[in-house]
Scaffold this motif. Structure first.
Motif, PDB file in Angstrom:
ATOM      1  N   PHE A 196      21.473  18.943  10.529  1.00 34.96           N
ATOM      2  CA  PHE A 196      22.099  18.053  10.985  1.00 34.96           C
ATOM      3  C   PHE A 196      23.306  18.929  10.913  1.00 34.96           C
ATOM      4  CE2 PHE A 196      24.269  14.253  12.276  1.00 34.96           C
ATOM      5  CZ  PHE A 196      24.315  14.177  14.194  1.00 34.96           C
ATOM      6  N   ARG A 244      25.273   9.048  12.452  1.00 32.83           N
ATOM      7  CA  ARG A 244      27.023   9.463  11.815  1.00 32.83           C
ATOM      8  C   ARG A 244      27.329  10.170  12.610  1.00 32.83           C
ATOM      9  NH1 ARG A 244      24.261  14.972   8.062  1.00 32.83           N
ATOM     10  NH2 ARG A 244      26.719  15.123   7.997  1.00 32.83           N
ATOM     11  N   SER A 287      13.887   8.954  19.611  1.00 32.83           N
ATOM     12  CA  SER A 287      12.833   9.397  19.272  1.00 32.83           C
ATOM     13  C   SER A 287      12.002   8.983  20.386  1.00 32.83           C
ATOM     14  CB  SER A 287      12.792   8.879  18.066  1.00 32.83           C
ATOM     15  OG  SER A 287      12.815   6.783  18.425  1.00 32.83           O
ATOM     16  N   PRO A 305      16.889  18.314   7.723  1.00 38.81           N
ATOM     17  CA  PRO A 305      18.079  17.444   7.468  1.00 38.81           C
ATOM     18  C   PRO A 305      19.364  17.843   7.234  1.00 38.81           C
ATOM     19  CG  PRO A 305      16.864  16.776   5.140  1.00 38.81           C
ATOM     20  CD  PRO A 305      15.884  17.888   6.298  1.00 38.81           C
ATOM     21  N   GLU A 336      19.291   8.671  17.793  1.00 36.87           N
ATOM     22  CA  GLU A 336      19.580   8.263  16.783  1.00 36.87           C
ATOM     23  C   GLU A 336      20.637   8.709  15.338  1.00 36.87           C
ATOM     24  OE1 GLU A 336      15.681   6.633  18.733  1.00 36.87           O
ATOM     25  OE2 GLU A 336      16.162   8.541  18.289  1.00 36.87           O
ATOM     26  N   ASP A 337      19.785  10.379  15.407  1.00 37.56           N
ATOM     27  CA  ASP A 337      20.473  11.167  14.345  1.00 37.56           C
ATOM     28  C   ASP A 337      21.634  10.448  14.920  1.00 37.56           C
ATOM     29  OD1 ASP A 337      18.160  11.892  13.015  1.00 37.56           O
ATOM     30  OD2 ASP A 337      18.370  13.243  15.541  1.00 37.56           O
ATOM     31  N   PHE A 365      16.840  17.164  17.052  1.00 42.35           N
ATOM     32  CA  PHE A 365      17.874  16.252  16.991  1.00 42.35           C
ATOM     33  C   PHE A 365      18.151  14.617  18.317  1.00 42.35           C
ATOM     34  CE2 PHE A 365      18.773  18.885  14.529  1.00 42.35           C
ATOM     35  CZ  PHE A 365      18.204  18.681  12.922  1.00 42.35           C
TER      36      PHE A 365
END
Length: 166
Positions: free
Chosen positions: A89, A135, A156, A86, A130-131, A127
């Motif tokens: 990212f 953000r 995804s 995580p 959606e990632d 990634f």
């Protein structure tokens, strides 16, 4: 100009990105689609609107990787991507904002009589869209520099998605 293997590969990646973009854009906005006129150095691609107006749009294309090492892994096709966590990212977001700043700095060197857009293709295998959507507010976007800024990334499910940032 003699093309090296590296410049040929860069041009191929740009061609893939612009074709993905055109396909997705034309599907989403069928009445206002684009077609590729040609590729060049600055901006990387020149598109033309479909239909009666036939206005041109220059598109500067860039590919996002979390690091030079990741870029080499992906471009050399030989080594599988490293596992990501995580916190990685955060690194990718910093790279994205740095990439945008670099492209803003180069924008003044284009002396075109048509608008210039920026297309960012996420090439980081760890990634997806959606990632970025989670953000998106952390992406620093310039105002008035590019006519559009588009973000192209797999979701995804492995499908390419297009997001208009500006």
């Amino acid at each position: 100009m003699v093309m090296t293997d590296r410049s040929r590969e860069k041009r191929d990646w740009e061609r893939q990105a612009i074709r993905l973009f055109i396909g997705l854009y034309n599907r989403e906005f069928p009445g206002a689609g684009y077609r590729l006129l040609y590729q060049q150095e600055r901006p990387d691609s020149v598109l033309e609107e479909k239909g009666g107006l036939r206005r041109k749009l220059g598109v500067e294309i860039t590919h996002l990787f979390s690091s030079q090492e990741e870029a080499m892994r992906v471009l050399n096709h030989g080594r599988p991507p490293a596992a990501v966590g995580p916190g990685d990212f955060d690194v990718l977001l910093r790279e994205l904002n740095l990439l945008i700043r670099k492209k803003v700095g180069k924008r003044d060197s284009y002396s075109m009589d048509y608008p210039i857009a920026l297309l960012i293709r996420n090439a980081s295998p760890g990634f997806g869209m959606e990632d970025f959507l989670a953000r998106r507010d952390e992406v620093v976007l310039p105002e008035g520099v590019f006519s559009h800024i588009w973000f192209l990334s797999k979701d995804s499910g492995g499908n390419w998605r297009l997001l208009e940032l500006v």
